[in-house]
Write a protein that holds these residues in place. Structure first.
Motif, PDB file in Angstrom:
ATOM      1  N   GLY A  34      17.261 116.021  21.077  1.00 39.49           N
ATOM      2  CA  GLY A  34      16.054 116.834  21.165  1.00 39.49           C
ATOM      3  C   GLY A  34      14.814 115.980  21.051  1.00 39.49           C
ATOM      4  N   LEU A  35      14.823 115.016  20.146  1.00 39.97           N
ATOM      5  CA  LEU A  35      13.679 114.126  20.025  1.00 39.97           C
ATOM      6  C   LEU A  35      13.499 113.319  21.301  1.00 39.97           C
ATOM      7  CD1 LEU A  35      14.057 112.711  16.414  1.00 39.97           C
ATOM      8  CD2 LEU A  35      12.283 114.247  17.254  1.00 39.97           C
ATOM      9  N   GLY A  36      14.617 112.847  21.868  1.00 40.45           N
ATOM     10  CA  GLY A  36      14.517 112.069  23.097  1.00 40.45           C
ATOM     11  C   GLY A  36      14.027 112.898  24.260  1.00 40.45           C
ATOM     12  N   VAL A  37      14.540 114.096  24.387  1.00 38.23           N
ATOM     13  CA  VAL A  37      14.158 114.952  25.501  1.00 38.23           C
ATOM     14  C   VAL A  37      12.721 115.429  25.349  1.00 38.23           C
ATOM     15  CG1 VAL A  37      14.629 117.162  26.622  1.00 38.23           C
ATOM     16  CG2 VAL A  37      16.515 115.654  26.014  1.00 38.23           C
ATOM     17  N   LEU A  38      12.349 115.800  24.158  1.00 35.17           N
ATOM     18  CA  LEU A  38      11.015 116.329  23.930  1.00 35.17           C
ATOM     19  C   LEU A  38       9.982 115.248  23.660  1.00 35.17           C
ATOM     20  CD1 LEU A  38      11.935 119.366  21.697  1.00 35.17           C
ATOM     21  CD2 LEU A  38      11.523 119.329  24.158  1.00 35.17           C
ATOM     22  N   GLY A  39      10.450 114.096  23.276  1.00 40.98           N
ATOM     23  CA  GLY A  39       9.528 113.013  22.948  1.00 40.98           C
ATOM     24  C   GLY A  39       9.220 113.005  21.471  1.00 40.98           C
ATOM     25  N   LEU A  40       8.973 111.852  20.948  1.00 45.55           N
ATOM     26  CA  LEU A  40       8.598 111.715  19.549  1.00 45.55           C
ATOM     27  C   LEU A  40       7.088 111.598  19.535  1.00 45.55           C
ATOM     28  CD1 LEU A  40       9.733 111.565  16.745  1.00 45.55           C
ATOM     29  CD2 LEU A  40       9.966 109.114  17.014  1.00 45.55           C
ATOM     30  N   ILE A  50      16.346 103.776  26.090  1.00 45.50           N
ATOM     31  CA  ILE A  50      17.539 104.479  26.556  1.00 45.50           C
ATOM     32  C   ILE A  50      18.583 104.330  25.445  1.00 45.50           C
ATOM     33  CG2 ILE A  50      19.362 104.614  28.287  1.00 45.50           C
ATOM     34  CD1 ILE A  50      17.403 103.144  30.207  1.00 45.50           C
ATOM     35  N   PHE A  51      18.954 105.455  24.854  1.00 46.68           N
ATOM     36  CA  PHE A  51      19.944 105.445  23.788  1.00 46.68           C
ATOM     37  C   PHE A  51      21.222 106.118  24.252  1.00 46.68           C
ATOM     38  CE2 PHE A  51      16.492 105.477  20.269  1.00 46.68           C
ATOM     39  CZ  PHE A  51      16.389 104.097  20.345  1.00 46.68           C
ATOM     40  N   LYS A  52      22.332 105.631  23.705  1.00 43.45           N
ATOM     41  CA  LYS A  52      23.641 106.204  23.990  1.00 43.45           C
ATOM     42  C   LYS A  52      24.230 106.732  22.683  1.00 43.45           C
ATOM     43  CE  LYS A  52      25.168 102.360  25.916  1.00 43.45           C
ATOM     44  NZ  LYS A  52      25.962 101.381  26.656  1.00 43.45           N
ATOM     45  N   PHE A  53      24.866 107.900  22.789  1.00 39.88           N
ATOM     46  CA  PHE A  53      25.535 108.524  21.655  1.00 39.88           C
ATOM     47  C   PHE A  53      26.870 109.070  22.131  1.00 39.88           C
ATOM     48  CE2 PHE A  53      20.995 109.038  20.967  1.00 39.88           C
ATOM     49  CZ  PHE A  53      20.850 108.558  19.688  1.00 39.88           C
ATOM     50  N   TYR A  54      27.804 109.204  21.207  1.00 38.61           N
ATOM     51  CA  TYR A  54      29.055 109.886  21.517  1.00 38.61           C
ATOM     52  C   TYR A  54      28.887 111.357  21.189  1.00 38.61           C
ATOM     53  CZ  TYR A  54      31.381 105.413  22.066  1.00 38.61           C
ATOM     54  OH  TYR A  54      31.746 104.180  22.490  1.00 38.61           O
ATOM     55  N   ASP A  55      29.317 112.233  22.108  1.00 42.28           N
ATOM     56  CA  ASP A  55      29.275 113.666  21.818  1.00 42.28           C
ATOM     57  C   ASP A  55      30.575 114.074  21.132  1.00 42.28           C
ATOM     58  OD1 ASP A  55      31.230 114.002  23.806  1.00 42.28           O
ATOM     59  OD2 ASP A  55      29.835 114.851  25.261  1.00 42.28           O
ATOM     60  N   GLU A  56      30.743 115.373  20.909  1.00 43.01           N
ATOM     61  CA  GLU A  56      31.912 115.868  20.166  1.00 43.01           C
ATOM     62  C   GLU A  56      33.229 115.579  20.885  1.00 43.01           C
ATOM     63  OE1 GLU A  56      30.242 118.989  22.789  1.00 43.01           O
ATOM     64  OE2 GLU A  56      29.370 117.819  21.197  1.00 43.01           O
ATOM     65  N   ASP A  59      32.639 111.533  24.590  1.00 44.28           N
ATOM     66  CA  ASP A  59      32.030 111.068  25.835  1.00 44.28           C
ATOM     67  C   ASP A  59      30.666 110.482  25.492  1.00 44.28           C
ATOM     68  OD1 ASP A  59      34.124 112.006  27.492  1.00 44.28           O
ATOM     69  OD2 ASP A  59      33.259 114.034  27.452  1.00 44.28           O
ATOM     70  N   ILE A  60      30.219 109.523  26.262  1.00 49.01           N
ATOM     71  CA  ILE A  60      28.916 108.912  26.020  1.00 49.01           C
ATOM     72  C   ILE A  60      27.833 109.779  26.634  1.00 49.01           C
ATOM     73  CG2 ILE A  60      27.441 106.920  26.518  1.00 49.01           C
ATOM     74  CD1 ILE A  60      29.967 105.194  26.422  1.00 49.01           C
ATOM     75  N   LYS A  61      26.811 110.062  25.823  1.00 46.11           N
ATOM     76  CA  LYS A  61      25.673 110.853  26.271  1.00 46.11           C
ATOM     77  C   LYS A  61      24.450 109.909  26.301  1.00 46.11           C
ATOM     78  CE  LYS A  61      23.336 115.120  25.506  1.00 46.11           C
ATOM     79  NZ  LYS A  61      23.779 116.469  25.530  1.00 46.11           N
ATOM     80  N   ILE A  62      23.719 109.914  27.408  1.00 42.98           N
ATOM     81  CA  ILE A  62      22.532 109.089  27.571  1.00 42.98           C
ATOM     82  C   ILE A  62      21.301 109.924  27.241  1.00 42.98           C
ATOM     83  CG2 ILE A  62      21.140 107.747  29.210  1.00 42.98           C
ATOM     84  CD1 ILE A  62      23.850 106.466  28.685  1.00 42.98           C
ATOM     85  N   CYS A  63      20.427 109.391  26.398  1.00 43.12           N
ATOM     86  CA  CYS A  63      19.199 110.090  26.010  1.00 43.12           C
ATOM     87  C   CYS A  63      18.023 109.128  26.146  1.00 43.12           C
ATOM     88  CB  CYS A  63      19.275 110.535  24.554  1.00 43.12           C
ATOM     89  SG  CYS A  63      20.643 111.621  24.192  1.00 43.12           S
ATOM     90  N   GLN A  64      16.901 109.664  26.571  1.00 41.99           N
ATOM     91  CA  GLN A  64      15.676 108.871  26.580  1.00 41.99           C
ATOM     92  C   GLN A  64      14.909 109.180  25.310  1.00 41.99           C
ATOM     93  OE1 GLN A  64      14.697 109.736  30.997  1.00 41.99           O
ATOM     94  NE2 GLN A  64      13.605 107.866  30.461  1.00 41.99           N
ATOM     95  N   GLN A  92      21.374 101.345  24.690  1.00 45.03           N
ATOM     96  CA  GLN A  92      21.986 100.824  23.468  1.00 45.03           C
ATOM     97  C   GLN A  92      22.455 101.981  22.593  1.00 45.03           C
ATOM     98  OE1 GLN A  92      18.296  99.028  22.010  1.00 45.03           O
ATOM     99  NE2 GLN A  92      18.497 100.213  20.135  1.00 45.03           N
ATOM    100  N   PHE A  93      23.424 101.693  21.741  1.00 42.57           N
ATOM    101  CA  PHE A  93      23.840 102.622  20.698  1.00 42.57           C
ATOM    102  C   PHE A  93      22.965 102.314  19.486  1.00 42.57           C
ATOM    103  CE2 PHE A  93      27.660 102.629  23.291  1.00 42.57           C
ATOM    104  CZ  PHE A  93      28.028 103.961  23.267  1.00 42.57           C
ATOM    105  N   PRO A  94      22.004 103.195  19.151  1.00 42.79           N
ATOM    106  CA  PRO A  94      21.119 102.887  18.026  1.00 42.79           C
ATOM    107  C   PRO A  94      21.817 103.106  16.697  1.00 42.79           C
ATOM    108  CG  PRO A  94      20.628 105.052  18.852  1.00 42.79           C
ATOM    109  CD  PRO A  94      21.677 104.470  19.775  1.00 42.79           C
TER     110      PRO A  94
END
Length: 117
Positions: free
Chosen positions: A11-17, A100-106, A109-114, A60-62
């Motif tokens: 949400g932070l990535g999609v909406l912006g910080l 560009i951050f990467k996270f694992y979802d439930e 799978d890798i999820k890409i977020c800006q 990257q995976f933060p």
């Protein structure tokens, strides 16, 4: 990492910080419109760069603990220490930095977020 944390960061990535004011980064380079002197911008004015324009295309995976330390007023040196250099061509006097951050979802799978600061 639990799903609610991924959703929060996504949400932070999609909406912006929008609340971060980065000391020492006053200048003219920005994509988003209406950034005020405190580094804040209305959600509808946030613009993310095209992923293909990144110099670090893989992202990257933060470190989640480091992400939690990012608060309004953080300076650029601390930001570099916490999450590294931006992944796009932001210059020294940029008003906003994009990652560009990467996270694992439930499903693992890798999820890409800006992520924008």
């Amino acid at each position: 990492m639990n799903n609610s944390y991924i959703n929060k960061v996504t949400g932070l990535g999609v909406l912006g910080l929008t609340a971060l004011a980065m000391t020492g980064c006053v200048g003219t380079k920005h994509l988003s419109a209406g950034i005020n002197d405190a580094g804040q911008v209305e959600q509808e004015n946030i613009v993310f760069p095209d992923l293909d324009d990144a110099w670090q295309k893989s992202g990257q995976f933060p470190n989640s603990e480091n992400l939690e330390k990012i608060k309004p007023g953080i300076d650029k040196d601390d930001l570099y220490d916490l999450i590294g250099a931006p992944h796009f061509s932001e210059r020294h006097k940029a008003r906003e930095w994009d990652y560009i951050f990467k996270f694992y979802d439930e499903n693992q799978d890798i999820k890409i977020c800006q992520y924008k600061v």
